[in-house]
Scaffold this motif. Sequence first.
Motif, PDB file in Angstrom:
ATOM      1  N   GLY A   1       6.629  -0.748   7.097  1.00  0.00           N
ATOM      2  CA  GLY A   1       7.138  -1.719   5.332  1.00  0.00           C
ATOM      3  C   GLY A   1       6.887  -0.720   4.049  1.00  0.00           C
ATOM      4  O   GLY A   1       7.275  -0.389   3.034  1.00  0.00           O
ATOM      5  N   SER A   2       5.699   0.328   4.749  1.00  0.00           N
ATOM      6  CA  SER A   2       4.961   1.412   4.255  1.00  0.00           C
ATOM      7  C   SER A   2       6.318   2.724   3.920  1.00  0.00           C
ATOM      8  O   SER A   2       6.456   3.096   2.633  1.00  0.00           O
ATOM      9  N   THR A   3       8.027   2.618   3.867  1.00  0.00           N
ATOM     10  CA  THR A   3       9.657   2.878   4.083  1.00  0.00           C
ATOM     11  C   THR A   3      10.219   2.235   3.174  1.00  0.00           C
ATOM     12  O   THR A   3      10.814   3.539   2.419  1.00  0.00           O
ATOM     13  N   LEU A   4       9.688   0.722   2.875  1.00  0.00           N
ATOM     14  CA  LEU A   4      10.572   0.199   2.145  1.00  0.00           C
ATOM     15  C   LEU A   4       9.797   0.790   0.501  1.00  0.00           C
ATOM     16  O   LEU A   4       8.435   0.338  -0.038  1.00  0.00           O
ATOM     17  N   LYS A   5      10.814   1.508  -0.244  1.00  0.00           N
ATOM     18  CA  LYS A   5      10.786   1.409  -1.888  1.00  0.00           C
ATOM     19  C   LYS A   5      10.159   0.111  -2.853  1.00  0.00           C
ATOM     20  O   LYS A   5      11.667  -0.822  -2.551  1.00  0.00           O
ATOM     21  N   LEU A   6       9.567  -0.126  -3.383  1.00  0.00           N
ATOM     22  CA  LEU A   6       9.964  -1.111  -4.897  1.00  0.00           C
ATOM     23  C   LEU A   6      11.093  -1.410  -5.524  1.00  0.00           C
ATOM     24  O   LEU A   6      11.214  -2.715  -5.224  1.00  0.00           O
TER      25      LEU A   6
ATOM     26  N   ILE B   1      23.540   4.606   7.536  1.00  0.00           N
ATOM     27  CA  ILE B   1      23.666   3.181   6.616  1.00  0.00           C
ATOM     28  C   ILE B   1      22.963   4.247   5.994  1.00  0.00           C
ATOM     29  O   ILE B   1      22.190   5.154   5.691  1.00  0.00           O
ATOM     30  N   ASP B   2      23.107   4.064   4.476  1.00  0.00           N
ATOM     31  CA  ASP B   2      22.240   4.486   3.274  1.00  0.00           C
ATOM     32  C   ASP B   2      21.176   4.123   3.137  1.00  0.00           C
ATOM     33  O   ASP B   2      21.350   3.135   3.856  1.00  0.00           O
ATOM     34  N   GLU B   3      19.975   3.992   1.488  1.00  0.00           N
ATOM     35  CA  GLU B   3      18.718   3.378   2.142  1.00  0.00           C
ATOM     36  C   GLU B   3      18.846   1.868   1.834  1.00  0.00           C
ATOM     37  O   GLU B   3      17.667   1.867   2.276  1.00  0.00           O
ATOM     38  N   SER B   4      19.519   1.733   0.721  1.00  0.00           N
ATOM     39  CA  SER B   4      20.135   0.475  -0.071  1.00  0.00           C
ATOM     40  C   SER B   4      20.070  -0.455   1.341  1.00  0.00           C
ATOM     41  O   SER B   4      19.766  -1.419   1.371  1.00  0.00           O
ATOM     42  N   TYR B   5      21.492  -0.515   2.275  1.00  0.00           N
ATOM     43  CA  TYR B   5      21.524  -1.015   3.387  1.00  0.00           C
ATOM     44  C   TYR B   5      20.172  -0.948   4.389  1.00  0.00           C
ATOM     45  O   TYR B   5      19.620  -2.032   4.840  1.00  0.00           O
ATOM     46  N   TYR B   6      19.643   0.023   4.215  1.00  0.00           N
ATOM     47  CA  TYR B   6      18.306  -0.007   5.276  1.00  0.00           C
ATOM     48  C   TYR B   6      17.280  -1.151   4.509  1.00  0.00           C
ATOM     49  O   TYR B   6      17.039  -1.192   5.584  1.00  0.00           O
TER      50      TYR B   6
ATOM     51  N   LEU C   1      19.473  -6.084  -7.595  1.00  0.00           N
ATOM     52  CA  LEU C   1      19.762  -7.026  -7.674  1.00  0.00           C
ATOM     53  C   LEU C   1      21.110  -6.844  -6.280  1.00  0.00           C
ATOM     54  O   LEU C   1      20.936  -7.907  -4.860  1.00  0.00           O
ATOM     55  N   GLU C   2      21.570  -6.080  -6.248  1.00  0.00           N
ATOM     56  CA  GLU C   2      22.341  -5.930  -5.164  1.00  0.00           C
ATOM     57  C   GLU C   2      22.172  -5.821  -3.900  1.00  0.00           C
ATOM     58  O   GLU C   2      22.644  -6.434  -2.710  1.00  0.00           O
ATOM     59  N   ILE C   3      20.733  -5.940  -3.765  1.00  0.00           N
ATOM     60  CA  ILE C   3      19.824  -5.163  -2.327  1.00  0.00           C
ATOM     61  C   ILE C   3      20.118  -6.691  -2.210  1.00  0.00           C
ATOM     62  O   ILE C   3      19.736  -6.890  -0.334  1.00  0.00           O
ATOM     63  N   ILE C   4      19.594  -7.407  -2.667  1.00  0.00           N
ATOM     64  CA  ILE C   4      18.557  -8.959  -2.346  1.00  0.00           C
ATOM     65  C   ILE C   4      20.035  -9.838  -2.305  1.00  0.00           C
ATOM     66  O   ILE C   4      20.200 -10.412  -1.180  1.00  0.00           O
TER      67      ILE C   4
ATOM     68  N   VAL D   1       0.804  -1.036   0.287  1.00  0.00           N
ATOM     69  CA  VAL D   1       0.285  -0.282  -0.225  1.00  0.00           C
ATOM     70  C   VAL D   1       1.126   1.197   0.183  1.00  0.00           C
ATOM     71  O   VAL D   1       0.741   2.181  -0.751  1.00  0.00           O
ATOM     72  N   GLY D   2       2.031   1.415   0.285  1.00  0.00           N
ATOM     73  CA  GLY D   2       2.920   2.049   0.757  1.00  0.00           C
ATOM     74  C   GLY D   2       3.376   2.171  -0.427  1.00  0.00           C
ATOM     75  O   GLY D   2       3.805   3.844  -0.821  1.00  0.00           O
ATOM     76  N   ASN D   3       3.479   1.843  -1.756  1.00  0.00           N
ATOM     77  CA  ASN D   3       4.052   1.886  -2.678  1.00  0.00           C
ATOM     78  C   ASN D   3       3.199   2.584  -4.382  1.00  0.00           C
ATOM     79  O   ASN D   3       3.457   3.199  -5.109  1.00  0.00           O
TER      80      ASN D   3
END
Length: 390
Positions: free
Chosen positions: A280-285, A351-356, A291-294, A41-43
């Motif tokens: 959950g809503s703070t996570l961008k799709l 930490i940056d958004e990717s690590y978060y 792939l790097e985040i995964i 719902v956040g995205n």
Amino acid sequence: MQEGTLLTLITLASIIFISPYFSRLFKLPIAPVEIILGVIVGNVGFLTHSPEFKLVSDVGFYFLMFLAGMEVDMQMFLQMSRRVVRLTIAYLALLYILATIVTAVFGLHPLFIIIIPIMSVGMIFALIKEHGRDNEWLNLSMLVGSLGEVLSIVLLTIVSAYFSFGTFGEFWFSILYLVIFLGLSILGFKLLDVLFWWLPSLKVVLMPEYDKNEKDVRLSIALFLFIIATMVYLRLEVAFGAFVAGMFIATFFDHKTDLPQKLGNFGFGFLVPIFFIYIGSTLKLEKILDLEIIKTTFFIIICMIVCRFISSLIFINYLKLKATLLYALSHCMPLTLLVAAATIAYKSGNIDESYYSSFILASLFEAVFAMIMIKIVLNLQKRRQNEILS
């Protein structure tokens, strides 16, 4: 009232209502379900990140820590056998040693020394609700997990102060305030223990067995709000204060056996879901699908699980192999504190958004993996027992 606020309220109401049904349908813990629905719902744009939404989310997290503290009776620490104390100290020490080695070998951010061993009893509490208190590995998991959570929160409080103030004078003042708070908390436990020993009827006066005015709930909420105000004033981690407040209630008002359920019904039915939905809503799709985040997510998961399994071998003679496996799995779900640590580090810019995003995803996948594996092991154990009996 703005249109965005109305849409947020309607969305929150809908998720709070439907999440238990999705949890049952997919056989997942309800917290990951709420985070996943929050992501969706956040995205899509159904949630507006207003200051009010953030405030209620923070209160939900603090209340969750308060409820976790209510599962920790100080008396159970005093009743620990010397063998269990030695094994617990060795387990926690080895966990932090392994985390330090992993951090050094892979050149990770020093924050990993705290994050890899981080513990939270929230999901262990969910296991107890599902499987009961008749399992020795689960009781030990709760006991050791409680000590581990206290240690994790203390370290997070120190790190949070460091992120906020660096090594300047205010940081050392924060450490001093933390030491004073811990000292006063211990002193408070001692004084109340003596007071209630001399005046046991005072417990019933403060929290009557039967009371139409809900004095037990009022006292609990009053203590919760007082501790929040104190921690905000001292600029300490509020979650730690909330946890300690819950421990006070659990230790000195154990005659109110229905109180944890009363507060739990309120917390898990209203405030806590808002916290998980907000996360959950703070996570961008686009970050989740990166792939790097995964890769980073699974690296974090593997590090945390492997370190816990190696450390848990300390208990193998005490619990035996299967119970040790279950014990290790039960500590692989530090959902709430892992989210908290990631949030603190992200807000401070460490930490940056990717690590978060990786940390949040790791907290989700770990909880789901551990829950599924525990069910598989227990089902195999039951099947073997049935075969022996037949």
